[in-house]
Design an enzyme around this catalytic site. Sequence first.
Site, short mmCIF file in Angstrom:
data_model
loop_
_atom_site.label_atom_id
_atom_site.label_comp_id
_atom_site.label_asym_id
_atom_site.label_seq_id
_atom_site.Cartn_x
_atom_site.Cartn_y
_atom_site.Cartn_z
CD GLU A 294 17.97 104.61 -4.75
OE1 GLU A 294 16.97 105.63 -4.87
OE2 GLU A 294 17.90 103.59 -4.78
CG HIS B 273 18.36 104.92 -8.92
ND1 HIS B 273 17.08 105.69 -8.71
CD2 HIS B 273 17.83 103.52 -9.24
CE1 HIS B 273 16.10 104.79 -8.60
NE2 HIS B 273 16.62 103.78 -8.75
#
Length: 340
Positions: free
Chosen positions: A10, A307
Amino acid sequence: MIELDGAVGEGGGQILRSALTLSMITGQAFCIKNIRAGRKKPGLLRQHLVAVQAATQISGATVTGAELGSQTLVFAPKAIKGGDYQFAIGSAGSCTLVLQTVMLALLHADGPSTVRISGGTHNPMAPPAQFLQRAYIPLLRKMGADIDIELLRSGFYPAGGGCIVATIAPCPQLQQLTLMERGERVEGYAEGIVAGLPASIALRELECVGLGMNWTGDQLRMRGLPGEQGPGNALLITLEYEHATEVFCAFGEKMVRAETVAKDAMHEARRYIASQAAVGEHLADQLMLPMALAGGGSFTADVLSQHAITNAEIIGRFLPVAITLEEGEQRSTCTVRATA
């Protein structure tokens, strides 16, 4: 020297924060390049720089590249020292993310610590203070940590000005935690928070939640803060279960209707409720690291985000653990186990 690429996954600040935490605890130095390469403004912003400065002070680290806008950082820690620390972000940058950078490391300090951080306590892209107080810290306590957080003053984007204080006692070895089921619902409630804005904004949000969640009375709570703590608006939905508590949050913005804010928070809450998972997306991101430090553990989550996947990769660079992520139809499972 562990070499990390901040552009992987990410590509955000979590890569840096997790690396700082793990570096302090393991004593392993690291070099990270392409810091926050996946963001519109790459490099170190105020809150990331303060996280680096906090980690440097707590561990006596030798650092190069610790300046605003820097996209490369070398961090070499020494011993973690307990004590009284104060850090000022100087903007609405997140106090909670800075605290999370040093909190687990201070469990390995040579004595108790008090950490006072000023900046933003309620802003998008970061957990609000109540999330740490109600969702994250209680699970760390189940793992043996003695941590307490007090919200002294709220600070909203873009003004900031908030303040949190954490007290942390040494706990060099966390206990493993298995969290596969959340248990029966104990309580559910919503809080409409306003500071320096009309109370009607929060009341409209709460009315929308009341209709959408079929909640009434004490489940809909108005929180008016002193005007000097604003302007700001947040809506929190707290779901307390036997084994875990979740907090879902949405923030008021200019030109965004109060009803839209309420629906954003309810969307996450409903997804979590329907999944029957133990924890939600954001808590899943943050549980991996303490479980890895404990040498093992497992949990179910409604969503495993990019994430979380990125965080698992960073943890594996510092610790001898294997993190297995399995996605199911309604909920996903994360298992952490030692490999050495």
